[in-house]
Design an enzyme around this catalytic site. Structure first.
Site, mmCIF file in Angstrom:
data_model
loop_
_atom_site.group_PDB
_atom_site.id
_atom_site.type_symbol
_atom_site.label_atom_id
_atom_site.label_comp_id
_atom_site.label_asym_id
_atom_site.label_seq_id
_atom_site.Cartn_x
_atom_site.Cartn_y
_atom_site.Cartn_z
ATOM 1 N N ARG A 30 0.824 -1.205 0.000
ATOM 2 C CA ARG A 30 0.000 0.000 0.000
ATOM 3 C C ARG A 30 0.868 1.269 0.000
ATOM 4 N NH1 ARG A 30 -5.337 -1.431 3.716
ATOM 5 N NH2 ARG A 30 -6.416 -2.681 2.141
ATOM 6 N N SER A 31 0.603 2.186 0.928
ATOM 7 C CA SER A 31 1.283 3.485 0.867
ATOM 8 C C SER A 31 2.752 3.447 1.238
ATOM 9 C CB SER A 31 0.560 4.495 1.755
ATOM 10 O OG SER A 31 -0.639 4.914 1.143
ATOM 11 N N ALA A 32 3.255 2.323 1.712
ATOM 12 C CA ALA A 32 4.704 2.219 1.890
ATOM 13 C C ALA A 32 5.408 2.407 0.544
ATOM 14 C CB ALA A 32 5.084 0.878 2.514
#
Length: 395
Positions: A72-74
């Site tokens: 995801r946003s990593a």
């Protein structure tokens, strides 16, 4: 739960915390990796490759060394490195208007938006008046056109708010305009390949079998569990369809099927990168020093620039106080990292990658079971506490 892998002497608390994440915090399948001064000191994995394998799927394939998951946003931290690398090479001026590279972006009052505003979540375009479908979002031309036409929610550069989904097209289009390559291609060629990191933005077909199924899971109820409730303003923002919060996360509607091969093959720098824990940690290790093999991505001055505070205070999207450098979250109450000198990026509900130049630590945690947390997942936080304990004992 059988924990596989190894830890260097002195890092045993991390193994204990990782095991407890399964026994107490309900992890299904996960891995954690830690580098110190460019050398791996923690490499652990356990559970099942697929989140639903823990519920009795037949066969319940085990998590193996090299199992990867969507983070995801990593992914945003990796995308930021692409722009910082272009800046380091003299191909991108962080203080130039975005429109100098992307003329169409100057529409609707965005002509004064600077490149650094995109990286620091100050661009004012966290939402789209007309959300994109998953198929539209995967088309870089459509995504770029949508954010270029979008009127900002605030004057760019004057405030900050998390660009949960639109960060994909803001960063991806800049890379494409400058290099002629998609950001997924650029990351493969200039970051993942040279560093030797198992991470992808746009999963190649040959790597499909390495990636597990992900899904939403509930936190287990257990005696002594800390009960936390979000602030009423946060709850209200997520409940209100008209809020910037809801609209930012709904810039892709309906929500994509994260297990769909076509979604995983797309290159969405805000949300759909895929990595192993080792790949995430090794990437961050290369930002603050040489990894085994002698590779360092960012020069010290570029790294210092990346973690210099650009945004701080109430976040107009997340409705909590956040701090951002250039593409990276900085340590704070809403997003605790290893130490006040650390920088990195969480993935909503699970993954976390970070680096701490003061201690020489780089950290990566990936999981197949997502929770409701946005910036501070309890399992990643438990591992960071254990890592702090190990570092303090070794001083």
């Amino acid at each position: 739960m059988d924990v596989n892998g190894a830890v260097a002497e002195g890092f045993e608390p991390v193994r204990e915390a990782f095991a407890a994440n399964f026994e107490v915090l309900g992890d299904r399948g996960a891995a954690v990796a830690v580098y110190r001064d460019g050398h791996k000191v923690v490499d652990l994995w356990a559970g099942t490759r697929d989140v639903d394998g823990a519920d009795g799927a037949d066969p319940a394939a085990p998590w193996e060394q090299g199992t990867a998951q969507i983070v995801r946003s990593a992914t945003k931290g990796v995308a930021a490195a692409a722009l910082l690398l272009l800046h380091q090479r003299g191909e991108l001026d962080l203080d130039a208007p975005v429109g100098a590279y992307w003329p169409q972006y100057k529409a609707a009052g965005k002509e004064r938006t600077l490149v650094r505003h995109l990286l620091a979540h100050r661009a004012g375009v966290p939402v789209l008046d007309r959300p994109l479908t998953p198929a539209e979002a995967a088309d870089p031309d459509l995504g770029a056109a949508a954010v270029a036409a979008q009127a900002p929610a605030w004057e760019p550069g004057t405030d900050h708010g998390y660009h949960a989904q639109t960060y994909s097209w803001l960063t991806g289009e800049l890379v494409r305009r400058i290099t002629g390559r998609t950001i997924g291609e650029y990351i493969a060629d200039e970051i993942a390949g040279p560093v030797g990191a198992d991470l992808w933005l746009g999963l190649p077909r040959a790597s499909h079998a390495r990636v597990g199924r992900v899904g939403q899971v509930d936190a287990p109820a257990h005696r002594g569990a800390l009960r936390t409730r979000p602030k009423p303003a946060v709850t209200a923002a997520y409940a209100d369809p008209a809020s910037l919060t809801r609209r930012a996360f709904a810039a892709i509607t309906p929500l994509p099927d994260e297990n769909d091969p076509s979604y995983r093959a797309a290159a969405l720098p805000a949300s759909n990168g895929i990595a192993t824990a080792d790949g995430l940690a090794r990437f961050y290790a290369s930002l603050i020093g040489e990894v085994a093999g002698g590779v360092r991505l960012l020069r010290p001055e570029t790294m210092e620039l990346a973690r210099r505070e650009q945004s701080s205070g109430p976040d107009r999207v997340l409705v909590v106080n956040t701090r951002f450098g250039l593409g990276y979250m900085l340590h704070g109450a809403a997003s605790p990292l290893l130490s006040p000198t650390a920088f990195g990026h969480p993935g909503r509900g699970g993954a976390l990658g970070l680096a701490d130049p003061e201690s020489g630590i780089a950290f990566g945690y990936v999981t197949n079971g997502f929770r409701t947390s946005v910036t501070a997942d309890p399992r990643a936080q438990a591992l960071l506490r254990a890592l702090r304990t190990a570092l303090a004992a070794g001083r």
